[in-house]
Scaffold this active site. Structure first.
Site, mmCIF file in Angstrom:
data_model
loop_
_atom_site.group_PDB
_atom_site.id
_atom_site.type_symbol
_atom_site.label_atom_id
_atom_site.label_comp_id
_atom_site.label_asym_id
_atom_site.label_seq_id
_atom_site.Cartn_x
_atom_site.Cartn_y
_atom_site.Cartn_z
ATOM 1 N N ILE A 91 -4.341 -6.906 -11.760
ATOM 2 C CA ILE A 91 -3.934 -5.528 -12.020
ATOM 3 C C ILE A 91 -2.416 -5.407 -12.018
ATOM 4 O O ILE A 91 -1.823 -4.730 -12.871
ATOM 5 C CB ILE A 91 -4.534 -4.585 -10.964
ATOM 6 C CG1 ILE A 91 -6.068 -4.548 -11.065
ATOM 7 C CG2 ILE A 91 -3.965 -3.176 -11.102
ATOM 8 C CD1 ILE A 91 -6.607 -3.957 -12.346
ATOM 9 N N ASP A 99 7.406 -11.618 0.190
ATOM 10 C CA ASP A 99 6.227 -11.586 1.055
ATOM 11 C C ASP A 99 6.150 -10.185 1.637
ATOM 12 O O ASP A 99 6.987 -9.798 2.465
ATOM 13 C CB ASP A 99 6.363 -12.630 2.161
ATOM 14 C CG ASP A 99 5.187 -12.641 3.126
ATOM 15 O OD1 ASP A 99 4.319 -11.738 3.046
ATOM 16 O OD2 ASP A 99 5.139 -13.536 3.987
ATOM 17 N N ASN A 105 0.444 -2.541 -4.860
ATOM 18 C CA ASN A 105 -0.740 -3.185 -5.410
ATOM 19 C C ASN A 105 -1.153 -4.487 -4.728
ATOM 20 O O ASN A 105 -2.305 -4.899 -4.827
ATOM 21 C CB ASN A 105 -0.495 -3.450 -6.903
ATOM 22 C CG ASN A 105 -1.532 -4.344 -7.529
ATOM 23 O OD1 ASN A 105 -2.662 -3.929 -7.784
ATOM 24 N ND2 ASN A 105 -1.169 -5.603 -7.765
ATOM 25 N N TYR A 148 -12.355 -6.418 3.753
ATOM 26 C CA TYR A 148 -11.743 -5.756 2.600
ATOM 27 C C TYR A 148 -11.993 -4.254 2.637
ATOM 28 O O TYR A 148 -11.070 -3.445 2.462
ATOM 29 C CB TYR A 148 -12.325 -6.358 1.322
ATOM 30 C CG TYR A 148 -11.687 -5.861 0.043
ATOM 31 C CD1 TYR A 148 -10.397 -6.258 -0.303
ATOM 32 C CD2 TYR A 148 -12.381 -5.030 -0.829
ATOM 33 C CE1 TYR A 148 -9.812 -5.829 -1.490
ATOM 34 C CE2 TYR A 148 -11.806 -4.595 -2.013
ATOM 35 C CZ TYR A 148 -10.533 -4.993 -2.337
ATOM 36 O OH TYR A 148 -9.952 -4.567 -3.516
ATOM 37 N N LYS A 181 -9.228 -1.204 2.944
ATOM 38 C CA LYS A 181 -9.058 -0.247 1.855
ATOM 39 C C LYS A 181 -9.326 1.187 2.315
ATOM 40 O O LYS A 181 -8.737 2.139 1.777
ATOM 41 C CB LYS A 181 -9.948 -0.627 0.674
ATOM 42 C CG LYS A 181 -9.488 -1.908 -0.024
ATOM 43 C CD LYS A 181 -8.038 -1.810 -0.478
ATOM 44 C CE LYS A 181 -7.561 -3.028 -1.244
ATOM 45 N NZ LYS A 181 -6.164 -2.894 -1.705
#
Length: 251
Positions: free
Chosen positions: A15, A60, A87, A155, A159
Site C-alpha cells: 500500500i 526505523d 502506513n 495484528y 489495529k
C-alpha cells in the site's frame, strides 16, 4: 505556492508504494520512509527515472530519534508538512491469545503501535508549529481494526489501538487545524494479503476460502483524494474493501 507535501511510511512495498507513487504522479512532494533504502528508491523511480518530487529517507519508525530526523529532513526539503500517511506495519504471528509468543507480540506492537504513535507525534508537533498551522494524518488501520480474522490476535489488537490513536488526534488536533483519518483497507493485492489469502484464507468456521482482492491503486486513488481535501473537511474513518470479501460477520 509550492505543492503540498507528504510523508509516507512503509513506502517500500504494498500500500505504501502504491500511495507514494500516486501522490508523486499527482504533483505532491513526497518523502518516502521505510527500513530498506533500496526498496524506497525503487518506489521513487519509474523506468529508471527518479521522480523529481521524491525524497528518500530510510527510517526505523520504532526509533524516536530517526522519526524526528525524518520529519526534520522533510521540512528542510519541502518547507512544511501537510500530510502524514502513517502506513508502516507488519501482520505479526498467526496465533490465538493462548499461543501468542511474547517476543513476537512485542515486535508487532513496536511497529504497528509504537511506530505509528512516534510518527504521528512528530508530525503533530510540526503541523502545530508551522504557519499556517495544520495538517492531516492518515493512519492505516485495516479492517482488522473493526473485525478480526481467525488467529490474528496480535495484528487485530494493534489495529484496534490505531482506532484510538486516530480519534485522539482528531480531538486534540482541533485547536491546531489538524485532522485525522483511520483508513481501513480489506484485501488490496499486496505481499501481506497474498500470504494470507493466496491458497485460501482461514475462515471463522475453520474452512479455507479463496477471497476476492482488489488493485492497491484504487486505495491509492482514495488517499490522494483525501490528501487533496481542504483542512475544513474531516474524514475521521474510511473503509475500502474488495467487493465480495468476507468482512461483515467474517464468513
Amino acid at each position: 505556492m509550492s505543492a503540498p507535501s507528504v510523508i509516507v511510511t512503509g513506502a517500500g512495498s504494498g500500500i505504501g508504494r502504491a500511495v507514494a507513487r500516486a501522490l508523486l504522479a499527482d504533483g505532491f512532494g513526497v518523502t518516502l520512509a521505510g527500513r530498506r533504502g533500496e526498496a524506497l528508491e525503487e518506489t521513487a523511480s519509474s523506468a529508471g527515472i527518479r521522480a523529481e518530487g521524491a525524497l528518500v529517507v530510510p527510517t526505523d519508525v520504532t526509533d524516536a530519534a530517526q522519526v524526528d530526523e525524518l520529519v526534520r529532513r522533510h521540512v528542510e526539503r519541502f518547507g512544511r508538512l501537510d500530510v502524514l500517511i502513517n502506513n508502516a506495519g507488519v501482520f505479526g504471528p498467526v496465533a490465538d491469545v493462548g499461543s501468542l509468543d511474547p517476543d513476537e507480540w512485542d515486535a508487532t506492537w513496536a511497529v504497528n503501535v509504537t511506530g505509528a504513535v512516534l510518527c504521528a507525534g512528530a508530525a503533530f508537533r510540526q503541523m502545530r508549529a508551522q504557519r499556517p498551522a495544520g495538517g492531516r494524518i492518515v493512519n492505516n488501520g485495516s479492517i482488522s481494526a473493526q473485525t478480526p480474522r481467525p488467529l490474528s490476535v496480535a495484528y487485530t489488537t494493534t489495529k484496534h489501538a490505531i482506532a484510538g490513536l486516530t480519534k485522539s488526534i482528531e480531538l486534540d488536533g482541533r485547536d491546531h487545524g489538524i485532522t485525522a483519518t483511520q483508513l481501513d483497507i480489506g484485501n488490496a493485492r499486496t505481499g501481506i494479503v497474498s500470504g494470507i489469502v493466496g491458497d485460501g484464507a482461514l475462515q471463522a468456521d475453520g474452512s479455507r476460502r479463496i477471497e476476492p482482492t482488489m488493485d492497491a491503486a484504487h486505495v491509492a486513488d482514495l488517499v490522494v483524494r483525501v490528501a487533496r481535501l481542504p483542512l475544513d473537511v474531516s474524514v475521521p474513518q474510511l473503509t475500502v474493501t474488495a467487493a465480495g470479501m468476507p468482512f461483515i460477520g467474517r464468513g
